[in-house]
Scaffold this motif. Sequence first.
Motif, mmCIF file in Angstrom:
data_model
loop_
_atom_site.group_PDB
_atom_site.id
_atom_site.type_symbol
_atom_site.label_atom_id
_atom_site.label_comp_id
_atom_site.label_asym_id
_atom_site.label_seq_id
_atom_site.Cartn_x
_atom_site.Cartn_y
_atom_site.Cartn_z
ATOM 1 N N ALA A 243 10.826 -4.853 2.737
ATOM 2 C CA ALA A 243 11.709 -4.701 2.372
ATOM 3 C C ALA A 243 11.120 -3.393 2.512
ATOM 4 O O ALA A 243 11.280 -2.315 3.592
ATOM 5 N N VAL A 244 10.537 -2.380 1.858
ATOM 6 C CA VAL A 244 9.841 -1.131 2.427
ATOM 7 C C VAL A 244 9.181 -0.700 4.054
ATOM 8 O O VAL A 244 9.353 -0.207 4.315
ATOM 9 N N ARG A 245 8.286 -1.878 4.055
ATOM 10 C CA ARG A 245 7.904 -2.507 5.503
ATOM 11 C C ARG A 245 8.710 -2.113 6.348
ATOM 12 O O ARG A 245 9.114 -1.117 7.478
ATOM 13 N N ARG A 246 10.218 -2.731 5.708
ATOM 14 C CA ARG A 246 10.963 -2.701 7.115
ATOM 15 C C ARG A 246 11.502 -1.531 7.271
ATOM 16 O O ARG A 246 12.124 -1.055 8.034
ATOM 17 N N ASP A 247 12.364 -0.511 6.349
ATOM 18 C CA ASP A 247 13.251 0.123 6.272
ATOM 19 C C ASP A 247 12.350 1.453 6.294
ATOM 20 O O ASP A 247 13.264 2.480 6.508
ATOM 21 N N PHE A 248 10.740 1.624 5.023
ATOM 22 C CA PHE A 248 10.486 2.754 5.790
ATOM 23 C C PHE A 248 8.897 3.085 6.126
ATOM 24 O O PHE A 248 8.349 3.811 6.642
ATOM 25 N N GLY A 249 8.804 2.229 6.724
ATOM 26 C CA GLY A 249 7.073 1.746 7.642
ATOM 27 C C GLY A 249 6.997 2.487 8.362
ATOM 28 O O GLY A 249 5.289 2.960 8.948
ATOM 29 N N ALA A 250 7.881 3.826 9.120
ATOM 30 C CA ALA A 250 7.397 4.571 9.884
ATOM 31 C C ALA A 250 7.135 5.674 9.566
ATOM 32 O O ALA A 250 6.609 6.742 10.255
ATOM 33 N N ASP A 251 7.341 6.081 8.135
ATOM 34 C CA ASP A 251 7.005 7.151 7.373
ATOM 35 C C ASP A 251 5.527 6.988 7.456
ATOM 36 O O ASP A 251 4.792 6.634 6.806
ATOM 37 N N PRO A 252 5.048 8.114 7.835
ATOM 38 C CA PRO A 252 3.384 8.437 7.563
ATOM 39 C C PRO A 252 3.238 8.068 6.009
ATOM 40 O O PRO A 252 1.965 7.007 5.865
ATOM 41 N N ARG A 253 3.277 8.912 4.999
ATOM 42 C CA ARG A 253 3.270 8.574 3.983
ATOM 43 C C ARG A 253 2.686 7.335 3.576
ATOM 44 O O ARG A 253 2.215 6.789 2.960
ATOM 45 N N ILE A 254 4.614 6.357 4.164
ATOM 46 C CA ILE A 254 4.565 5.182 2.988
ATOM 47 C C ILE A 254 3.472 4.191 4.138
ATOM 48 O O ILE A 254 3.462 3.081 3.758
ATOM 49 N N LYS A 255 3.425 4.646 5.526
ATOM 50 C CA LYS A 255 2.424 3.996 6.318
ATOM 51 C C LYS A 255 0.740 3.838 5.211
ATOM 52 O O LYS A 255 0.354 2.913 5.663
ATOM 53 N N GLU A 256 0.835 4.827 5.011
ATOM 54 C CA GLU A 256 -0.061 5.570 4.407
ATOM 55 C C GLU A 256 -0.535 3.927 2.817
ATOM 56 O O GLU A 256 -1.447 3.158 2.828
ATOM 57 N N ILE A 257 0.734 4.279 2.397
ATOM 58 C CA ILE A 257 0.502 2.402 0.606
ATOM 59 C C ILE A 257 0.242 1.945 1.909
ATOM 60 O O ILE A 257 -0.445 0.956 0.616
ATOM 61 N N LEU A 258 1.360 1.472 2.886
ATOM 62 C CA LEU A 258 1.085 0.263 2.528
ATOM 63 C C LEU A 258 -0.558 -0.319 3.224
ATOM 64 O O LEU A 258 -0.773 -1.790 2.521
ATOM 65 N N ALA A 259 -1.090 0.252 4.032
ATOM 66 C CA ALA A 259 -1.978 -0.051 4.614
ATOM 67 C C ALA A 259 -2.891 0.542 3.353
ATOM 68 O O ALA A 259 -4.108 -0.561 2.799
ATOM 69 N N PHE A 260 -2.872 0.678 1.686
ATOM 70 C CA PHE A 260 -3.766 0.796 1.120
ATOM 71 C C PHE A 260 -3.480 -0.431 0.001
ATOM 72 O O PHE A 260 -4.245 -1.474 -0.054
ATOM 73 N N ILE A 261 -2.440 -0.569 0.005
ATOM 74 C CA ILE A 261 -1.789 -2.519 -0.883
ATOM 75 C C ILE A 261 -2.663 -3.643 0.300
ATOM 76 O O ILE A 261 -2.688 -4.338 -0.339
ATOM 77 N N ASP A 262 -2.190 -3.085 1.662
ATOM 78 C CA ASP A 262 -3.105 -4.254 2.334
ATOM 79 C C ASP A 262 -3.910 -4.577 2.115
ATOM 80 O O ASP A 262 -5.173 -6.049 2.468
ATOM 81 N N ALA A 263 -5.139 -3.724 1.822
ATOM 82 C CA ALA A 263 -6.517 -3.562 1.913
ATOM 83 C C ALA A 263 -6.815 -4.953 0.940
ATOM 84 O O ALA A 263 -6.718 -4.546 0.142
ATOM 85 N N PRO A 264 -7.991 -5.269 1.327
ATOM 86 C CA PRO A 264 -9.039 -6.011 0.591
ATOM 87 C C PRO A 264 -9.091 -5.327 -0.674
ATOM 88 O O PRO A 264 -9.266 -3.932 -0.897
ATOM 89 N N SER A 265 -8.476 -5.934 -2.525
ATOM 90 C CA SER A 265 -9.614 -5.514 -3.295
ATOM 91 C C SER A 265 -10.030 -5.909 -4.322
ATOM 92 O O SER A 265 -9.642 -7.536 -4.325
ATOM 93 N N ARG A 266 -10.709 -5.772 -5.491
ATOM 94 C CA ARG A 266 -11.855 -6.162 -6.097
ATOM 95 C C ARG A 266 -10.816 -6.298 -7.223
ATOM 96 O O ARG A 266 -11.058 -7.373 -7.852
ATOM 97 N N ARG A 267 -9.437 -5.566 -7.194
ATOM 98 C CA ARG A 267 -9.233 -5.748 -8.754
ATOM 99 C C ARG A 267 -7.777 -5.584 -8.481
ATOM 100 O O ARG A 267 -6.965 -5.731 -9.806
ATOM 101 N N GLY A 268 -7.039 -5.750 -7.182
ATOM 102 C CA GLY A 268 -5.302 -5.835 -7.792
ATOM 103 C C GLY A 268 -5.281 -4.358 -7.680
ATOM 104 O O GLY A 268 -5.665 -3.364 -8.119
ATOM 105 N N LEU A 269 -3.861 -4.350 -8.333
ATOM 106 C CA LEU A 269 -2.679 -3.322 -8.553
ATOM 107 C C LEU A 269 -2.341 -2.752 -9.711
ATOM 108 O O LEU A 269 -2.164 -3.790 -10.470
#
Length: 285
Positions: A243-269
């Motif tokens: 829902a965030v990706r659909r409604d706010f994904g064009a905003d550069p700072r939200i896009k930055e957060i989404l890219a961070f969440i999508d990146a590989p992680s050893r520890r989760g969020l």
Amino acid sequence: MVHAVQENRATVIHPTAIVAPEAQIGRGVSIGPWCTVGPHVVIEDNAELISHVVVDGHTRLGAGSRYFPFCTIGMAPQDLKYKGEPTRCEVGARTVVREHVTIHRGTASGSGLTHVGDDVLIMANAHVAHDCWLGNRVIIVNNVVMGGHVVIDDDARIMGSAAIHQFVRIGHAALVGGVAGVEADVIPYGSVLGNRARLVSLHWIWLRRNGVQSAEIHRMRKAYFTLYPKVDEEGTFATRLEAVRRDFGADPRIKEILAFIDAPSRRGLVRIARGDYSTAETEGA
């Protein structure tokens, strides 16, 4: 935080300092009493070692950086797998490293490099472990400790006595509260508190101080509460994320957060906090 560099000054090495002949010393460098500089060290122009500083290993100190008494830079990592490999450590320009800070070089089993960026402030008694990567303009407050392979992005603030687990990622301009125990990743602009640390808000103070307009902050607030609602039963995280990706994904700072969440992680969020954190939400604690 930024040290004013005096250009074109003479290089000064105190007679009690021990500087290996092979070390590369730039112009205008000041090496004070009882400092030790190893043979593979490079010190760039106008850097200052005030006194009792030890720099060893394949280490580069950036131009105009300053090092206060009893800090050690580039020493061997506290990793039992390390067998003396020629790994590296680098500290950026105009960075300030205060008393009793330890910054260890990388490991062959990791990236081989511990990196501290430009215009960083590391306050007294902090520890930057092997293979950590600190971006630019990061502030590390007194007594912060981090395990190996930690990544802290540009403009993050880590408050006093926080402890960061190995392999954790701290996103751009995130805030880690004092005495927090951080064992999972913190999203860009996120604000976490507690032991174990929980996400309580976005870092509103940093956003306002850095010129983010009210309309954008309002959109970020809406996106944040879509992703992290106050009532946990409001759908799955995956559904909210889309829902965030659909409604706010064009905003550069939200896009930055989404890219961070999508990146590989050893520890989760880091998980969301439950309870009354209204002060943190409004004031950016």
